[in-house]
Design a protein around this motif. Structure first.
Motif, PDB file in Angstrom:
ATOM      1  N   PHE A   1       1.017  -1.111   0.030  1.00  0.00           N
ATOM      2  CA  PHE A   1      -0.101  -0.089  -0.041  1.00  0.00           C
ATOM      3  C   PHE A   1       0.959   1.268  -0.010  1.00  0.00           C
ATOM      4  N   PRO A   2       1.215   1.656  -1.322  1.00  0.00           N
ATOM      5  CA  PRO A   2       2.022   2.950  -1.382  1.00  0.00           C
ATOM      6  C   PRO A   2       1.277   4.235  -0.725  1.00  0.00           C
ATOM      7  N   GLY A   3       1.778   5.048   0.079  1.00  0.00           N
ATOM      8  CA  GLY A   3       1.400   6.472   0.472  1.00  0.00           C
ATOM      9  C   GLY A   3       1.670   7.259  -0.750  1.00  0.00           C
ATOM     10  N   LYS A   4       1.057   8.486  -0.470  1.00  0.00           N
ATOM     11  CA  LYS A   4       1.197   9.677  -1.369  1.00  0.00           C
ATOM     12  C   LYS A   4       2.223  10.659  -0.538  1.00  0.00           C
ATOM     13  N   GLU A   5       3.010  11.265  -1.211  1.00  0.00           N
ATOM     14  CA  GLU A   5       3.916  12.352  -0.873  1.00  0.00           C
ATOM     15  C   GLU A   5       3.311  13.581  -0.419  1.00  0.00           C
ATOM     16  N   VAL A   6       3.510  13.834   0.749  1.00  0.00           N
ATOM     17  CA  VAL A   6       2.763  15.045   1.391  1.00  0.00           C
ATOM     18  C   VAL A   6       3.960  16.038   1.814  1.00  0.00           C
ATOM     19  N   ALA A   7       3.670  17.383   1.710  1.00  0.00           N
ATOM     20  CA  ALA A   7       4.582  18.535   2.288  1.00  0.00           C
ATOM     21  C   ALA A   7       4.382  18.499   3.873  1.00  0.00           C
ATOM     22  N   VAL A   8       5.526  18.502   4.559  1.00  0.00           N
ATOM     23  CA  VAL A   8       5.253  18.876   6.006  1.00  0.00           C
ATOM     24  C   VAL A   8       6.298  19.931   6.346  1.00  0.00           C
ATOM     25  N   THR A   9       5.933  20.970   7.357  1.00  0.00           N
ATOM     26  CA  THR A   9       6.877  21.672   7.958  1.00  0.00           C
ATOM     27  C   THR A   9       6.941  21.532   9.544  1.00  0.00           C
ATOM     28  N   PHE A  10       8.288  20.908  10.122  1.00  0.00           N
ATOM     29  CA  PHE A  10       8.300  20.555  11.482  1.00  0.00           C
ATOM     30  C   PHE A  10       8.690  21.992  12.219  1.00  0.00           C
ATOM     31  N   ALA A  11       8.301  22.182  13.399  1.00  0.00           N
ATOM     32  CA  ALA A  11       8.893  23.223  14.254  1.00  0.00           C
ATOM     33  C   ALA A  11       9.833  22.487  15.296  1.00  0.00           C
ATOM     34  N   CYS A  12      11.188  22.751  15.369  1.00  0.00           N
ATOM     35  CA  CYS A  12      11.938  22.098  16.193  1.00  0.00           C
ATOM     36  C   CYS A  12      12.293  23.004  17.364  1.00  0.00           C
ATOM     37  N   LYS A  13      12.262  22.126  18.659  1.00  0.00           N
ATOM     38  CA  LYS A  13      12.680  23.028  19.633  1.00  0.00           C
ATOM     39  C   LYS A  13      14.066  23.268  19.841  1.00  0.00           C
ATOM     40  N   SER A  14      14.797  24.488  20.395  1.00  0.00           N
ATOM     41  CA  SER A  14      16.076  24.737  20.412  1.00  0.00           C
ATOM     42  C   SER A  14      16.725  23.753  21.301  1.00  0.00           C
ATOM     43  N   PRO A  15      18.007  23.310  20.949  1.00  0.00           N
ATOM     44  CA  PRO A  15      18.919  23.882  19.835  1.00  0.00           C
ATOM     45  C   PRO A  15      18.884  23.485  18.501  1.00  0.00           C
ATOM     46  N   GLY A  16      17.826  22.800  18.194  1.00  0.00           N
ATOM     47  CA  GLY A  16      17.547  22.109  16.747  1.00  0.00           C
ATOM     48  C   GLY A  16      17.274  23.431  15.797  1.00  0.00           C
TER      49      GLY A  16
ATOM     50  N   ALA B   1      15.299  25.918  13.735  1.00  0.00           N
ATOM     51  CA  ALA B   1      14.061  26.498  13.679  1.00  0.00           C
ATOM     52  C   ALA B   1      12.887  25.878  13.266  1.00  0.00           C
ATOM     53  N   SER B   2      13.125  25.134  11.978  1.00  0.00           N
ATOM     54  CA  SER B   2      11.919  24.408  11.243  1.00  0.00           C
ATOM     55  C   SER B   2      12.649  23.636  10.061  1.00  0.00           C
ATOM     56  N   ILE B   3      11.891  22.510   9.745  1.00  0.00           N
ATOM     57  CA  ILE B   3      12.367  21.747   8.872  1.00  0.00           C
ATOM     58  C   ILE B   3      11.386  21.381   7.811  1.00  0.00           C
ATOM     59  N   ASN B   4      11.491  21.674   6.662  1.00  0.00           N
ATOM     60  CA  ASN B   4      10.714  21.504   5.656  1.00  0.00           C
ATOM     61  C   ASN B   4      10.974  20.334   4.585  1.00  0.00           C
TER      62      ASN B   4
ATOM     63  N   PRO C   1      12.757  17.273  19.667  1.00  0.00           N
ATOM     64  CA  PRO C   1      11.565  16.894  19.082  1.00  0.00           C
ATOM     65  C   PRO C   1      11.153  18.180  18.062  1.00  0.00           C
ATOM     66  N   CYS C   2      10.733  17.697  16.831  1.00  0.00           N
ATOM     67  CA  CYS C   2       9.969  18.557  15.962  1.00  0.00           C
ATOM     68  C   CYS C   2       8.715  18.520  15.476  1.00  0.00           C
ATOM     69  N   THR C   3       7.822  19.240  16.077  1.00  0.00           N
ATOM     70  CA  THR C   3       6.428  18.739  15.869  1.00  0.00           C
ATOM     71  C   THR C   3       5.753  19.442  14.477  1.00  0.00           C
ATOM     72  N   VAL C   4       4.944  18.834  14.089  1.00  0.00           N
ATOM     73  CA  VAL C   4       4.101  19.251  12.908  1.00  0.00           C
ATOM     74  C   VAL C   4       3.546  20.246  12.964  1.00  0.00           C
TER      75      VAL C   4
ATOM     76  N   ALA D   1      12.590  13.746   2.460  1.00  0.00           N
ATOM     77  CA  ALA D   1      13.331  14.157   1.557  1.00  0.00           C
ATOM     78  C   ALA D   1      14.758  14.110   1.653  1.00  0.00           C
ATOM     79  N   LYS D   2      15.479  14.157   0.520  1.00  0.00           N
ATOM     80  CA  LYS D   2      16.915  14.041   0.755  1.00  0.00           C
ATOM     81  C   LYS D   2      17.368  15.522   1.141  1.00  0.00           C
ATOM     82  N   GLY D   3      18.521  15.787   1.777  1.00  0.00           N
ATOM     83  CA  GLY D   3      18.958  17.013   2.481  1.00  0.00           C
ATOM     84  C   GLY D   3      17.868  17.616   3.323  1.00  0.00           C
ATOM     85  N   VAL D   4      17.072  17.089   4.119  1.00  0.00           N
ATOM     86  CA  VAL D   4      16.002  17.452   4.831  1.00  0.00           C
ATOM     87  C   VAL D   4      16.477  18.338   6.044  1.00  0.00           C
ATOM     88  N   MET D   5      17.658  18.369   6.190  1.00  0.00           N
ATOM     89  CA  MET D   5      18.173  19.214   7.427  1.00  0.00           C
ATOM     90  C   MET D   5      19.858  19.292   7.196  1.00  0.00           C
TER      91      MET D   5
END
Length: 435
Positions: A231-246, A248-251, A358-361, A272-276
């Protein structure tokens, strides 16, 4: 320190010792300290108090030693980690003015007692030498300094004056007919270079997101799958907000794929590749991702998925490909269940210290996969299955471990680290001390 003792502090071939008593003066000045970039913390404002000791009188041609003693550092060691014995080293600069101008390089030794969390910083005395080339008064004024911490990884905190600083000592230089000339200065400025391996590497290479199939699952109610297993899923865009000292965000683009395994589903989550970018130079095996896949529809809770640690060393600031994360989803309800990206956690382990970021959505994550499920004993909604947790908990990911978050709060410091007199930073979010 006795005047005679200071006057004869310098010992070495070819060095002319000052014959006059030494004088010491305390100087206090506002200071701004910049924590390591890995900490994610803003600059720290504090007060530095130092005592500068130098001979009161000397002759042209003399090379004299100057001592910089930290009476009070700009801040305490914060509630991050206990600093080990002999891991902190200060270096700095004294400004010479008057009869001659020069920058005197000051360097301390890496000697300090253990420094517990929430206790004053203990920095060694710094020493430097200046060769006097002209008659007259020479004033010595403390300037910028740097604090290097060697463990759990090498980091630097840079501190600079934020006001005009008064001279800490004055040397009256007489023309004694000694040799003139010679360069001022002394010990080369120091601070150890930041550590960590620098060989290239980008984490374990994981496939980038697969734009896989439609999100719909089987069409028969009660868990019927028409004989399908993938069951392949579909690709979805997500922005994660990370807590310091991570960061600020990961797209990232995220895809959740499933493969039926009896009444359960083996999940594979791709990012995705090169996510951070790597927060620091990290050795192989130091960085590991995990995620709490969010359940919806008829089911509830989360499914923990984890990826392997990086196979290759990572360079600071270079893009990192997170490996595929895997886990098992055991349905807790019958009907249409949805799977969406949830909290992403980056764990970094160095020198026995574990950091959990932790990086929350941000907002509501889109559904990547829909399955037509049949409830299984101990499934997600039931609560105690290894395939899922109830009420959206993250118990198995470690993301809600307050000890880890408090232990990390800077550093990393993803990591790590700690700044000197100003050790008020928090590594990639609070180092967890695992003794």
């Amino acid at each position: 320190m006795s005047a005679a003792g200071v006057a004869l502090m310098l010992g070495g071939a070819g060095i002319v010792l000052a014959a006059s008593p030494a004088q010491a003066a305390e100087v206090s000045y506002r200071t701004e300290c910049i924590p390591p970039p890995i900490s994610g913390l803003p600059p720290v404002q504090g007060t530095t108090k130092v005592e500068i000791t130098a001979p009161a009188e000397a002759k042209v041609g003399d090379e004299v030693e100057v001592v910089w003693k930290f009476v009070e550092a700009a801040s305490k060691n914060p509630d991050i980690i206990d600093l080990e014995k002999d891991t902190v080293k200060p270096t700095g600069t004294l400004r010479a003015a008057g009869a001659q101008t020069a920058d005197v390089a000051m360097e301390g030794s890496r000697t300090n007692p253990p420094i517990p969390k929430n206790s004053p910083m203990k920095l060694s005395d710094m020493k430097g030498k200046i060769k006097l080339t002209k008659a007259g008064e020479v004033t010595l004024t403390p300037d910028a300094y740097n604090i290097n911490v060697s463990k759990p990884m090498s980091t630097d905190t840079k501190c600079t004056p934020k006001e005009t600083v008064k001279a800490g000592a004055t040397i009256k230089v007489s023309d004694g007919g000694g040799t003139s000339g010679g360069t001022s200065g002394g010990t080369s400025s120091g601070g150890t270079t930041s550590g960590g391996t620098t060989t290239s590497g980008g984490g374990t290479t994981s496939g980038g997101p697969t734009s896989g199939g439609t999100s719909s699952g089987g069409t028969t109610s009660g868990g019927g799958d028409g004989g399908r297993s993938d069951f392949p899923g579909k690709e979805v865009a997500v922005t994660f907000a990370c807590k310091s000292p991570g960061p600020a965000s990961i797209n990232s683009k995220v895809t959740i794929n499933a493969k039926k395994n009896g009444g359960s589903y083996d999940l594979v989550v791709k990012t995705a590749k090169g996510v951070m970018n790597s927060p620091a130079a990290l050795p192989a095996g130091a960085l590991k991702p995990s995620m709490a896949v969010l359940l919806g529809g008829v089911d509830k809770g989360t499914v923990p998925v984890t990826g392997p640690a990086n196979k290759d060393p990572l360079e600071q600031g270079k893009p990192v490909d997170l490996p595929d994360m895997t886990g098992t989803y055991k349905p807790g309800a019958s009907g249409k269940s949805t799977l969406s990206p949830g909290t992403l956690t980056i764990d970094v382990t160095l020198g026995g210290q574990k950091i959990g970021i932790p990086c929350t959505v941000k907002g509501s994550a889109a559904v990547s996969l829909e399955l037509d499920t049949a409830a299984q004993p101990g499934g997600a909604s039931g609560g105690d299955s290894s395939g899922g947790t109830t009420s959206g908990g993250l118990a198995q990911t470690g993301a809600e471990d307050n000890g880890a978050l408090r232990a990390l709060a800077l550093v990393a410091g993803t990591v790590i680290l700690l700044g000197g007199a100003v050790f008020t930073f928090t590594p990639w979010r609070r180092l967890r001390g695992i003794r």
